[in-house]
Design a protein around this motif. Structure first.
Motif, PDB file in Angstrom:
ATOM      1  N   ARG A 173       0.964  -0.997  -0.090  1.00  0.00           N
ATOM      2  CA  ARG A 173      -0.245   0.414  -0.001  1.00  0.00           C
ATOM      3  C   ARG A 173       0.841   1.260  -0.393  1.00  0.00           C
ATOM      4  N   LEU A 232      -4.429   3.807  -4.854  1.00  0.00           N
ATOM      5  CA  LEU A 232      -4.821   3.022  -3.617  1.00  0.00           C
ATOM      6  C   LEU A 232      -6.200   2.147  -3.730  1.00  0.00           C
ATOM      7  N   GLU A 236      -5.515  -2.125  -4.573  1.00  0.00           N
ATOM      8  CA  GLU A 236      -6.591  -2.761  -3.681  1.00  0.00           C
ATOM      9  C   GLU A 236      -6.977  -4.299  -4.724  1.00  0.00           C
TER      10      GLU A 236
END
Length: 342
Positions: A173, A232, A236
């Motif tokens: 991340r 982000l 994911e």
């Protein structure tokens, strides 16, 4: 009296004077000379916002107006009395800024004269303000970024089953945020387009394998804040797809971006679908299991809420589809291209 740094003896005073006057004209600096009674002796290169009327003997208040003229006169009297230079700054015309430097110089008869130099520093002040604004913006965004990282660290640790899992998830991340931040910086903090953002995230080594992004629709320019969270989210989604298909090779992602009319204005709809999802997943999505993962929390709540929008998963024949909807407003999108959804 200050002399030239150096000059050839063959150059006459008349030649040197002509060269210096030419240089003065090209520098756009204004030079004014007055005697010790503040009677004007000459004015050269007076900025166009001020003027000396034909047939009029100039005075500070008639040339520069009552307020600025009085300030200049006071500065000149102070310099004559103290022998020290006086500097002041004035705004005139359409937000133009001038620096005025007043000093006394000796005349040939040993009396004092007042030399005033006026320089237009509008561009200098404008650049200083831009730099100040940029520094404030960097400070603001740095604080936001630190808050995001703190939240990621806390939630990643909360949903990890081991230290190794935490480090792997958290590093990925952070890499994602760093990648999005690099794109924003390269664009001078203006923004990043959706396609370039998705391609950059899919090319990261921690994405888990070779991924091809098939893009369709409008390639909107996201603001720095929107790009950070969207990047982000893409990260994911890539990891989520890899976890569902750990044995698959190259993947193909179908990513579309459309603008539609919503109840409160234009909305941007970003849809993500990965080829190769297990067909067994098609059907009822186990929402309780999905929501137990931080990845789902981030995709369904954190990312959409940061964009003032909403998101949802849907089961399709190919697997799981993710749809993110958020306002196509100035705080999210730099440029808009309207395209109606069927």
């Amino acid at each position: 009296m200050r002399r030239l740094t150096w000059h050839n003896a063959s150059q006459s005073d008349h030649q040197l004077r002509e060269y210096l006057i030419l240089a003065l004209l090209r520098s756009r600096a204004c030079v004014m000379l007055q005697d010790d009674q503040l009677n004007y002796l000459y004015i050269a290169n007076l900025p166009s916002i001020w003027r000396v009327a034909n047939g009029e003997t100039p005075a500070d208040e008639t040339v520069f107006g009552t307020s600025l003229g009085a300030r200049l006169t006071d500065a000149k009297k102070t310099s004559l009395a103290s022998g020290k230079p006086v500097k002041l700054e004035a705004t005139a015309g359409k937000n133009r800024v001038f620096e005025m430097h007043v000093e006394t110089v000796p005349a040939l008869d040993k009396s004092l004269q007042v030399l005033t130099t006026i320089v237009d520093i509008t561009e200098t002040r404008r650049r200083e303000q831009i730099l100040k604004d940029l520094l404030l913006e960097v400070s603001h965004r740095s604080k936001n970024l630190l808050a995001v990282i703190q939240g990621l660290a806390t939630q990643s640790a909360r949903y990890s089953t081991s230290t190794e899992d935490f480090l792997s998830e958290f590093r990925g991340r952070i890499f994602s945020l760093s990648n999005a931040q690099d794109l924003v910086t390269e664009a001078d903090w203006f923004g990043v387009r959706v396609r370039e953002l998705a391609q950059a995230q899919s090319a990261l080594p921690h994405a888990g394998g070779k991924t091809e992004v098939a893009f369709s629709g409008g390639n909107e320019m996201l603001t720095p804040n929107a790009a950070l969270y969207m990047g982000l989210g893409f990260h994911e989604l890539l990891l989520r797809s890899r976890r569902r298909n750990p044995l698959s090779g190259a993947q193909k992602i179908h990513l579309s971006c459309r603008t539609r009319r919503g109840d409160d204005g234009d909305e941007l709809v970003v849809t993500w679908l990965a080829d190769g999802e297990h067909s067994a997943f098609a059907g009822q999505v186990n929402h309780e299991e999905k929501r137990a993962e931080f990845s789902s929390l981030l995709l369904e709540q954190i990312v959409p809420q940061s964009l003032n929008g909403h998101a949802e998963f849907a089961a399709t024949a190919s697997g799981e589809e993710y749809r993110l909807v958020f306002p196509s407003a100035d705080y999210n999108v730099r440029q808009r291209s309207f395209e109606t959804l069927d």
